[in-house]
Motif scaffolding. Sequence first.
Motif, PDB file in Angstrom:
ATOM      1  N   GLU A 107       0.812  -1.219   0.000  1.00 12.89           N
ATOM      2  CA  GLU A 107       0.000   0.000   0.000  1.00 12.89           C
ATOM      3  C   GLU A 107       0.847   1.272   0.000  1.00 12.89           C
ATOM      4  O   GLU A 107       0.311   2.369  -0.213  1.00 12.89           O
ATOM      5  CB  GLU A 107      -0.928   0.014   1.230  1.00 12.89           C
ATOM      6  N   PHE A 108       2.163   1.121   0.232  1.00 13.07           N
ATOM      7  CA  PHE A 108       3.033   2.292   0.247  1.00 13.07           C
ATOM      8  C   PHE A 108       4.057   2.264  -0.881  1.00 13.07           C
ATOM      9  O   PHE A 108       5.020   3.033  -0.862  1.00 13.07           O
ATOM     10  CB  PHE A 108       3.741   2.405   1.604  1.00 13.07           C
ATOM     11  N   PHE A 109       3.858   1.359  -1.873  1.00 14.39           N
ATOM     12  CA  PHE A 109       4.704   1.382  -3.054  1.00 14.39           C
ATOM     13  C   PHE A 109       4.441   2.682  -3.810  1.00 14.39           C
ATOM     14  O   PHE A 109       3.361   3.270  -3.724  1.00 14.39           O
ATOM     15  CB  PHE A 109       4.421   0.184  -3.953  1.00 14.39           C
ATOM     16  N   MET A 110       5.426   3.120  -4.597  1.00 14.75           N
ATOM     17  CA  MET A 110       5.327   4.425  -5.242  1.00 14.75           C
ATOM     18  C   MET A 110       4.127   4.547  -6.170  1.00 14.75           C
ATOM     19  O   MET A 110       3.505   5.614  -6.256  1.00 14.75           O
ATOM     20  CB  MET A 110       6.617   4.728  -6.015  1.00 14.75           C
ATOM     21  N   ASP A 111       3.749   3.466  -6.845  1.00 15.81           N
ATOM     22  CA  ASP A 111       2.600   3.573  -7.753  1.00 15.81           C
ATOM     23  C   ASP A 111       1.315   3.865  -6.985  1.00 15.81           C
ATOM     24  O   ASP A 111       0.427   4.576  -7.476  1.00 15.81           O
ATOM     25  CB  ASP A 111       2.449   2.306  -8.593  1.00 15.81           C
ATOM     26  N   LYS A 112       1.211   3.336  -5.753  1.00 10.46           N
ATOM     27  CA  LYS A 112       0.049   3.635  -4.914  1.00 10.46           C
ATOM     28  C   LYS A 112       0.127   5.062  -4.369  1.00 10.46           C
ATOM     29  O   LYS A 112      -0.874   5.770  -4.303  1.00 10.46           O
ATOM     30  CB  LYS A 112      -0.041   2.640  -3.757  1.00 10.46           C
TER      31      LYS A 112
END
Length: 457
Positions: A107-112
């Motif tokens: 949920e904290f990956f850059m795409d999110k």
Amino acid sequence: MKSIQSTAEMPQSKARGHVEHSYKWTHFPYFERWRREYGPIFTYSTGHTVILYVSRPDLVKEMNLCKSFDFGKPSLLHKQRHALFGDGILLSNGPMWAHQRKILAPEFFMDKVKGMVSLMVECTISMLNSLESRIDNEGGIAEIGVDGDLRSLSADVISRTCFGSSYSKGKEIFSRLRDLNLSMSLQPGIPVLRYLPTKKNRKIWRLEREIRSLILKIVNGRKQDQSVDSSKKDLLQMIMDVLEASRAGPDAVNRFVVDNCKTIYFAGHETTALAATWCLMLLALHPEWQARACAEVVDVCRGRIPDSDMIRRMKTLTMVIQETLRLYPPAPFVAREAFEAMEFGSLKIPKGANAWIPVLMLHHDPQIWGPDAHEFNPERFSNGVSSACKNTHAYMPFGMGLRVCLGQNFAMVELKVVLSLILSKFSFSLSPKYCHSPIVRMTVEPKHGLDLIFKRV
């Protein structure tokens, strides 16, 4: 340690308006004295706890690269901070930690995070409108204690992006978490006293119960709400869906949700708000860098609301944030415990010993950063962290190794959004009544807040 501390000059004793960034000498004079006397590696004991102080960059690098579950968060820290974080991802170890990170990290990956920029902008504009009203009411120039506004803003951002609610719904939780953190920081260091029904302990236990009740109220409200768009699930909904699919018992589900919500609520807003506060203080203190950052924002945005692509192109602002996090890291230490005997280079750590890596000291070490280590110089990051210092593993504002902060992308993007919008609207300088006094609790924060003089651009 208390004797050495009593002879140290405290920051608030300095003349008002004077800003000294090398506050490690005043907050941890015993570490500095022992380091000069015994070198970068020494041990000391507090009660039955043996603590290994490690500030040698090559060993810090090896610890940073360690992937073993046998080198985890200290049991002592878990006992001291359990009321604040429970068994959430910040304090858990081994398979439990791995399971939680597997659920939370995506949920904290850059795409999110890119998809959260519009909400961050919306929250920030709401705060800026409030600032503009206050400035207009004061005739175009106003003195504002901005640290409280930044804390409320960051709380609103984390509430809306991760939990689907505004700050108005989560403010009770934030208020109690801050009160709980303050109460725990004032606790005596004697372990047995944590279990006695003293007035302070009863307050801590009461706050812990109230926070749990408030979080479960939000969770239960979400369970009854059938209108959640499956394509727009927030962090809370995703956690609930994963746990429901795992068929965990209700007690386990509630414990997982409450403990990780507390962690994200506190770590996700308190540290980011403080980083923004220190950024504004440093930009106010260095108007040449404020002008450079403002010019970049104007050039990149050209009067438009910043989006994820614009945020990515703000190199000067990135340098300012990186230098701020070097001088005022959110957490002054990284702590680990050896659950089995460990070996790093020639250093052998016995089972049960705690290793403390002094982030603050490493970030201010002239041998790593050069003779201007105590000065604000964002230019050192012009070619990235690798060119800024002699050992990139000595720069750890978001922690180290496997357990590096999973919210670092979120924090960096939020900081750029907030600062770019402020710079596009206002110029600011330090108030004459600002008294520079960094205080170290769990985080590094300004003891007397941050008073700035704002003027409309």
